[in-house]
Motif scaffolding. Structure first.
Motif, PDB file in Angstrom:
ATOM      1  N   UNK A  37       0.831  -1.207   0.000  1.00  0.00           N
ATOM      2  CA  UNK A  37       0.000   0.000   0.000  1.00  0.00           C
ATOM      3  C   UNK A  37       0.862   1.252   0.000  1.00  0.00           C
ATOM      4  N   UNK A  38       1.984   1.195   0.683  1.00  0.00           N
ATOM      5  CA  UNK A  38       2.892   2.344   0.744  1.00  0.00           C
ATOM      6  C   UNK A  38       3.522   2.623  -0.617  1.00  0.00           C
ATOM      7  N   UNK A  39       3.866   1.567  -1.344  1.00  0.00           N
ATOM      8  CA  UNK A  39       4.558   1.726  -2.627  1.00  0.00           C
ATOM      9  C   UNK A  39       3.614   1.948  -3.795  1.00  0.00           C
ATOM     10  N   UNK A  40       2.327   1.749  -3.599  1.00  0.00           N
ATOM     11  CA  UNK A  40       1.354   1.899  -4.684  1.00  0.00           C
ATOM     12  C   UNK A  40       1.495   3.277  -5.336  1.00  0.00           C
ATOM     13  N   UNK A  41       1.746   3.346  -6.635  1.00  0.00           N
ATOM     14  CA  UNK A  41       1.958   4.645  -7.293  1.00  0.00           C
ATOM     15  C   UNK A  41       0.675   5.421  -7.559  1.00  0.00           C
ATOM     16  N   UNK A  42      -0.493   4.805  -7.344  1.00  0.00           N
ATOM     17  CA  UNK A  42      -1.749   5.505  -7.599  1.00  0.00           C
ATOM     18  C   UNK A  42      -1.914   6.676  -6.633  1.00  0.00           C
ATOM     19  N   UNK A  43      -2.322   7.857  -7.133  1.00  0.00           N
ATOM     20  CA  UNK A  43      -2.549   8.997  -6.237  1.00  0.00           C
ATOM     21  C   UNK A  43      -3.757   8.743  -5.347  1.00  0.00           C
ATOM     22  N   UNK A  44      -3.857   9.492  -4.273  1.00  0.00           N
ATOM     23  CA  UNK A  44      -5.019   9.413  -3.386  1.00  0.00           C
ATOM     24  C   UNK A  44      -5.712  10.768  -3.370  1.00  0.00           C
ATOM     25  N   UNK A  45      -6.995  10.763  -3.028  1.00  0.00           N
ATOM     26  CA  UNK A  45      -7.795  11.978  -3.109  1.00  0.00           C
ATOM     27  C   UNK A  45      -7.990  12.616  -1.736  1.00  0.00           C
ATOM     28  N   UNK A  46      -7.903  13.945  -1.716  1.00  0.00           N
ATOM     29  CA  UNK A  46      -8.171  14.708  -0.515  1.00  0.00           C
ATOM     30  C   UNK A  46      -9.042  15.903  -0.876  1.00  0.00           C
ATOM     31  N   UNK A  47      -9.988  16.278   0.010  1.00  0.00           N
ATOM     32  CA  UNK A  47     -10.829  17.439  -0.279  1.00  0.00           C
ATOM     33  C   UNK A  47     -10.063  18.740  -0.107  1.00  0.00           C
ATOM     34  N   UNK A  48     -10.613  19.779  -0.662  1.00  0.00           N
ATOM     35  CA  UNK A  48     -10.002  21.105  -0.512  1.00  0.00           C
ATOM     36  C   UNK A  48      -9.905  21.444   0.972  1.00  0.00           C
ATOM     37  N   UNK A  49      -8.790  22.001   1.362  1.00  0.00           N
ATOM     38  CA  UNK A  49      -8.562  22.323   2.762  1.00  0.00           C
ATOM     39  C   UNK A  49      -7.848  21.226   3.529  1.00  0.00           C
ATOM     40  N   UNK A  50      -7.635  20.069   2.885  1.00  0.00           N
ATOM     41  CA  UNK A  50      -6.964  18.960   3.554  1.00  0.00           C
ATOM     42  C   UNK A  50      -5.738  18.498   2.761  1.00  0.00           C
ATOM     43  N   UNK A  51      -5.189  19.401   1.976  1.00  0.00           N
ATOM     44  CA  UNK A  51      -3.986  19.098   1.200  1.00  0.00           C
ATOM     45  C   UNK A  51      -2.773  19.606   1.972  1.00  0.00           C
ATOM     46  N   UNK A  52      -1.800  18.752   2.263  1.00  0.00           N
ATOM     47  CA  UNK A  52      -0.622  19.200   3.009  1.00  0.00           C
ATOM     48  C   UNK A  52       0.114  20.318   2.278  1.00  0.00           C
ATOM     49  N   UNK A  53       0.707  21.199   3.053  1.00  0.00           N
ATOM     50  CA  UNK A  53       1.486  22.295   2.475  1.00  0.00           C
ATOM     51  C   UNK A  53       2.919  21.811   2.267  1.00  0.00           C
TER      52      UNK A  53
END
Length: 273
Positions: A193-209
């Motif tokens: 799961x850590x190495x999986x190259x597929x991106x993951x989805x996050x809502x607006x306001x929850x994207x790391x800076x």
């Protein structure tokens, strides 16, 4: 009657801005219901405190407990397994809050399923996706961007543990530590799961800076989010039902009477045809 999962978006089904984030190891924690609703659908018992915090789930056979407490120090996930049989001692894992739920699920989902018959190799999924392995005092695999790792750490006292982590330009992002007694197939599913190259989805306001992540803006309806989550839950329920159905309907082999030849019952059955 089981309730249908409706997602966690607003009731109005209007498109909302979300972001696909890669690499996933820098995506932030995400919504813990990705993990907990799968456990619930797999027949795990919710023993969470009133108000839902901290979260506590017990496996059907009560040998494994999964908890989540963001207010503890350092805060995050704890997974503990009891000793089972002669060859599996007790084990324990801790994962801090910023471990992406999709990576946490690599461990927790595997706990709801039968163990694969193949010999586990935690390094194989990492090498398959371009992680570099380094052999020294500690055996380590490092992600292509050099910002995440899995290590089998051995100190001078002869003690060892598994350690995974990630960092951004701001410092350490998260840590995951597993005792050396952790079943090896769980380390493998976690590393996959850590190495999986597929991106993951996050809502607006929850994207790391962080300037070290890549984002793609997408518009998603709450109904779509709900449907995706429902598909995951439905799969968990179906797999659980299939296991229980097989366990309750598989044929029982009757032992021959003492002194009888093993093929006597079979021969007798043939004679009566």
């Amino acid at each position: 009657m089981k309730k249908t999962w409706t997602g966690w978006g607003p009731t109005a089904d209007q498109p909302e801005q979300h972001y696909l984030i890669e690499p996933r190891h820098l995506a932030g924690g995400g919504d813990i219901r990705y993990v907990t609703e799968y456990l619930r659908a797999s027949g795990w018992t919710d023993r969470s405190y009133k108000g839902g915090q901290p979260v506590v789930f017990d496996s059907p056979d009560r040998t494994v407990r999964i908890g989540y407490d963001p207010h503890a120090m350092p805060g995050g996930w704890t997974v503990s397994g009891q000793a089972t049989g002669e060859h599996q001692p007790a084990w324990h894992a801790t994962l801090t809050t910023a471990v992406p739920v999709e990576v946490v699920a690599g461990l927790t989902d595997a706990l709801t399923k039968p163990r694969s018959a193949h010999a586990p190799n935690p390094w194989a999924p990492l090498e398959e996706h371009g992680w570099e392995t380094e052999r020294g005092q500690h055996f380590t695999a490092v992600s292509p961007d050099r910002n995440a790792w899995l290590q089998y750490h051995q100190n001078e006292a002869g003690k060892a543990h598994w350690w995974a982590g990630a960092r951004t330009e701001h410092g350490r992002a998260w840590d995951a530590v597993f005792t050396p007694t952790t079943p090896m197939h769980l380390i493998e599913t976690f590393s996959a799961a850590l190495a999986d190259p597929q991106p993951v989805m996050r809502p607006r306001g929850h994207v790391p800076t962080s300037k070290w992540i890549r984002t793609t803006s997408v518009s998603v309806r709450p109904s779509e989010l709900g449907a995706w989550q429902q598909a995951r839950i439905t799969a968990a329920r179906a797999a659980t039902w299939a296991r229980h159905s097989w366990a309750s309907t598989r044929p029982r082999i009757r032992k021959p009477a003492s002194g009888a030849r093993p093929d006597a019952a079979v021969g007798g059955a043939r004679a009566r045809r």
